[in-house]
Design a protein around this motif. Structure first.
Motif, mmCIF file in Angstrom:
data_model
loop_
_atom_site.group_PDB
_atom_site.id
_atom_site.type_symbol
_atom_site.label_atom_id
_atom_site.label_comp_id
_atom_site.label_asym_id
_atom_site.label_seq_id
_atom_site.Cartn_x
_atom_site.Cartn_y
_atom_site.Cartn_z
ATOM 1 N N UNK A 85 78.005 23.729 36.213
ATOM 2 C CA UNK A 85 76.904 24.426 35.545
ATOM 3 C C UNK A 85 76.278 23.569 34.452
ATOM 4 N N UNK A 86 74.978 23.762 34.290
ATOM 5 C CA UNK A 86 74.195 23.009 33.312
ATOM 6 C C UNK A 86 73.554 23.986 32.328
ATOM 7 N N UNK A 87 73.218 23.539 31.147
ATOM 8 C CA UNK A 87 72.536 24.443 30.198
ATOM 9 C C UNK A 87 71.268 25.057 30.786
ATOM 10 N N UNK A 88 70.580 24.344 31.630
ATOM 11 C CA UNK A 88 69.351 24.882 32.241
ATOM 12 C C UNK A 88 69.624 25.971 33.272
ATOM 13 N N UNK A 89 70.883 26.216 33.594
ATOM 14 C CA UNK A 89 71.236 27.331 34.468
ATOM 15 C C UNK A 89 71.327 28.648 33.691
ATOM 16 N N UNK A 90 71.208 28.576 32.388
ATOM 17 C CA UNK A 90 71.261 29.780 31.554
ATOM 18 C C UNK A 90 70.127 30.729 31.922
ATOM 19 N N UNK A 91 70.486 31.957 32.258
ATOM 20 C CA UNK A 91 69.497 32.946 32.699
ATOM 21 C C UNK A 91 70.207 34.263 32.979
ATOM 22 N N UNK A 92 69.414 35.303 33.203
ATOM 23 C CA UNK A 92 69.936 36.536 33.770
ATOM 24 C C UNK A 92 69.854 36.397 35.283
ATOM 25 N N UNK A 93 70.955 36.638 35.946
ATOM 26 C CA UNK A 93 71.030 36.514 37.401
ATOM 27 C C UNK A 93 70.998 37.902 38.031
ATOM 28 N N UNK A 94 70.104 38.073 38.989
ATOM 29 C CA UNK A 94 69.924 39.346 39.669
ATOM 30 C C UNK A 94 70.253 39.190 41.151
ATOM 31 N N UNK A 95 70.895 40.193 41.717
ATOM 32 C CA UNK A 95 70.982 40.206 43.168
ATOM 33 C C UNK A 95 69.985 41.230 43.699
ATOM 34 N N UNK A 96 69.520 40.973 44.897
ATOM 35 C CA UNK A 96 68.513 41.807 45.528
ATOM 36 C C UNK A 96 68.839 41.943 47.004
ATOM 37 N N UNK A 97 68.414 43.059 47.583
ATOM 38 C CA UNK A 97 68.731 43.329 48.984
ATOM 39 C C UNK A 97 67.492 43.769 49.738
ATOM 40 N N UNK A 98 67.464 43.397 51.013
ATOM 41 C CA UNK A 98 66.422 43.902 51.904
ATOM 42 C C UNK A 98 67.050 44.109 53.273
ATOM 43 N N UNK A 99 66.562 45.103 53.978
ATOM 44 C CA UNK A 99 67.093 45.423 55.295
ATOM 45 C C UNK A 99 66.505 44.461 56.304
ATOM 46 N N UNK A 100 67.351 43.686 56.983
ATOM 47 C CA UNK A 100 66.860 42.805 58.028
ATOM 48 C C UNK A 100 66.890 41.335 57.632
ATOM 49 N N UNK A 101 65.928 40.582 58.152
ATOM 50 C CA UNK A 101 65.947 39.124 58.035
ATOM 51 C C UNK A 101 65.799 38.684 56.584
#
Length: 122
Positions: A85-101
């Motif tokens: 990990x790098x300092x520039x990786x600092x962030x809020x990380x979100x997961x998201x979902x969609x049905x299908x491809x």
């Protein structure tokens, strides 16, 4: 309807590792493609990594082999292992979902978690 809950964020020193988890509700989890996005202050939300319902994986260019995404359909969970990990990786990380491809754009995802903060110190 799918509900997502992220966990695993925290404070880590540069070069360290974290594993994020995204747990989903719902009986049809295996039919969903899941993606991780991140957003840091003053910047737009950006694509980090994704995994299709058939377990094909995708990564943003900046990942460069440092992150690995995986899924466990029996646990309705997607993981994002983040190494070097790098300092520039600092962030809020979100997961998201969609049905299908799988898709890489924010607008194509129907369900979002609340996010988990990742902070990487120099």
């Amino acid at each position: 309807q799918v509900q997502l809950a992220e966990s695993g964020g925290g404070l880590v020193q540069a070069g360290g590792s974290l594993r994020l988890s995204c747990v989903a509700s719902g009986r049809t989890f295996r039919s969903y493609s899941i993606a991780w996005f991140r957003q840091s202050p003053g910047k737009e939300r950006e694509f980090v990594s994704g995994i299709s319902f058939s377990s094909n994986t995708f990564y943003g260019d900046f990942v460069k082999g440092r992150f690995t995404i995986s899924r466990d359909n029996a646990k309705n969970t997607v993981y994002l292992q983040m190494n070097s990990l790098k300092p520039e990786d600092t962030a809020v990380y979100y997961c998201a979902a969609r049905d299908g491809v799988w898709a890489s754009t924010i607008s194509q995802y129907d369900y979002w978690g609340q996010g988990t903060q990742v902070t990487v110190s120099p």
